[in-house]
Design an enzyme around this catalytic site. Sequence first.
Site, PDB file in Angstrom:
ATOM      1  N   GLY A 184       3.215   6.735   8.073  1.00  0.00           N
ATOM      2  CA  GLY A 184       4.590   6.948   7.643  1.00  0.00           C
ATOM      3  C   GLY A 184       5.505   5.832   8.101  1.00  0.00           C
ATOM      4  O   GLY A 184       6.568   5.595   7.535  1.00  0.00           O
ATOM      5  N   ASN A 185       5.071   5.101   9.169  1.00  0.00           N
ATOM      6  CA  ASN A 185       5.834   3.942   9.655  1.00  0.00           C
ATOM      7  C   ASN A 185       5.652   2.713   8.760  1.00  0.00           C
ATOM      8  O   ASN A 185       6.445   1.776   8.834  1.00  0.00           O
ATOM      9  CB  ASN A 185       5.415   3.567  11.074  1.00  0.00           C
ATOM     10  CG  ASN A 185       6.249   4.245  12.142  1.00  0.00           C
ATOM     11  OD1 ASN A 185       5.738   5.068  12.890  1.00  0.00           O
ATOM     12  ND2 ASN A 185       7.533   3.910  12.217  1.00  0.00           N
ATOM     13  N   SER A 186       4.600   2.705   7.958  1.00  0.00           N
ATOM     14  CA  SER A 186       4.304   1.537   7.138  1.00  0.00           C
ATOM     15  C   SER A 186       5.498   1.159   6.264  1.00  0.00           C
ATOM     16  O   SER A 186       6.056   2.004   5.576  1.00  0.00           O
ATOM     17  CB  SER A 186       3.091   1.803   6.240  1.00  0.00           C
ATOM     18  OG  SER A 186       1.910   1.899   6.992  1.00  0.00           O
ATOM     19  N   HIS A 202       0.827  -1.221   0.000  1.00  0.00           N
ATOM     20  CA  HIS A 202       0.000   0.000   0.000  1.00  0.00           C
ATOM     21  C   HIS A 202       0.859   1.267   0.000  1.00  0.00           C
ATOM     22  O   HIS A 202       0.351   2.345  -0.303  1.00  0.00           O
ATOM     23  CB  HIS A 202      -0.977  -0.011   1.178  1.00  0.00           C
ATOM     24  CG  HIS A 202      -0.381   0.257   2.516  1.00  0.00           C
ATOM     25  ND1 HIS A 202      -0.054  -0.739   3.410  1.00  0.00           N
ATOM     26  CD2 HIS A 202      -0.064   1.416   3.139  1.00  0.00           C
ATOM     27  CE1 HIS A 202       0.430  -0.207   4.514  1.00  0.00           C
ATOM     28  NE2 HIS A 202       0.436   1.107   4.378  1.00  0.00           N
ATOM     29  N   ASP A 210       0.460  -7.742   1.583  1.00  0.00           N
ATOM     30  CA  ASP A 210       0.810  -6.317   1.648  1.00  0.00           C
ATOM     31  C   ASP A 210       2.325  -6.116   1.678  1.00  0.00           C
ATOM     32  O   ASP A 210       2.836  -5.231   2.352  1.00  0.00           O
ATOM     33  CB  ASP A 210       0.167  -5.639   2.864  1.00  0.00           C
ATOM     34  CG  ASP A 210       0.097  -4.113   2.693  1.00  0.00           C
ATOM     35  OD1 ASP A 210       0.325  -3.641   1.563  1.00  0.00           O
ATOM     36  OD2 ASP A 210      -0.162  -3.413   3.683  1.00  0.00           O
ATOM     37  N   GLY A 242      -6.120 -27.045   0.994  1.00  0.00           N
ATOM     38  CA  GLY A 242      -7.348 -27.376   0.281  1.00  0.00           C
ATOM     39  C   GLY A 242      -8.467 -27.791   1.221  1.00  0.00           C
ATOM     40  O   GLY A 242      -9.178 -28.773   0.970  1.00  0.00           O
TER      41      GLY A 242
END
Length: 464
Positions: free
Chosen positions: A223-225, A123, A153, A281
């Site tokens: 901003g830490n992402s 992101h 992500d 599965g």
Amino acid sequence: MKRFGSLLLVSIFAGAITLGSYKLFFEKSNYKILPSNTKAPVFTTSYTPTSPAGSGINEVDFTTAAQKTVDAVVHVKNLSIVSSGPRNIMEFIYGFQGEERPQVGIGSGVIISADGYIVTNNHVIKNASKLEVSLNNNKTYEATLIGTDPNSDIALIKIDPKEKLPYLAFGDSDQTKVGQWVLAVGNPFDLTSTVTAGIISAKARDLGKNQSFIQTDAAVNPGNSGGALVNTNGDLIGINTAITSQTGSYVGYSFAVPSNIAKKVVDDIMEYGNVQKGMLGIKYIPANSPYALEKGLNEIDGVYIDGVEEGMGAYDAELKQGDIIKKIDEIDVHGFANLTGYLSTKRPGDKVMLTIDRDSETLMIPVVLKERQTVVLPVMGIEVQNLTKDDTKRFRTKNGVKIVGVPETYRGYGLKGKILIAVNNNEIKDKQDAKNLFGAITRYERTSITMINEKGERERLIFQ
């Protein structure tokens, strides 16, 4: 009166004699005489074993980990162009070329090799027209997107420095423990090289997307992402990803993608160009669903198997409805997040050992993981699979995917059974291609899909 006074004195005197005699002849002393060179005795006040490292926060040294980490965490800028949407119903029906404007997003990234490979969040770099990376020494580079996995992500980008860069080694996130000290390093609010400390609050935390996160109370803000979560040795044990907050700022806990998952995604992108996922599965019942509550399945410690998919590893291993998965290899399974978190580190062809509770009997069953035959596309939730030989002959196309499942939202459009060949005019070759293309769209933009029906006719639908 004199007689009363005399009796009182006699009574006091007799009592004193009795007490003194008892103390002298009957009561045992509770002290010891120690030689002058003997140390004072030490008495423990609890039967709980004491830690040799001590229990105070001042006895934990964060400086080594911080010094190893700050230069390996970078500032990532996402430069993108966004368009405004339609302003009225007429523009929506007949189309509208919105005004384009530049937009800058910020985040963090972690250098994982001396030659400039950087792991960050999907992101953070999503929809970027240009990526810019700033090091802790203020040097700036333009970055190239190598690959991405929207489900975890995680994204991998690359810069080309002239010198070798400091980098972090992946640690083993399976070995982390609740209560362990950790540091979060990143660039919150555009502030570079910020270090915060906390503990691991929980493991295998599911945020509703069948993912598995490390939960920590180290302060993480916008901003830490994409930044680093490290232990006190400076080993990378997670990629900071999310906070849950009504205000958008830190409220006491945050979440990181475990390093074992991030490392596997990065390795797959570098070796295969996409993420290889090994699947059991099985079909399962969500713990707090109405059906689980009605049948009492929400009280089960483990994962209840509600069914198996034909042709998958669980089917070949003869797992059955009603089996309860208690353990996978050496990992205890208390819920679905424990299971999916560990499976996210595996590829098709890998073998795992399941500990199963079947009718109160414990069984050890080996299962070979396989690639899922179908995939659920992001945003729209349509389930598709690759074309068979019969499909290519029947629909006269070599490219595309067959729609085999449709969520309730889109069931009135007659999508099931048709061949999906393009999204937003981008051609779809197979299910992985479809997954990547749908992962690049957002819920707030207009999406067009192109299909082939059973008559061989092309159909185009537009969704807002």
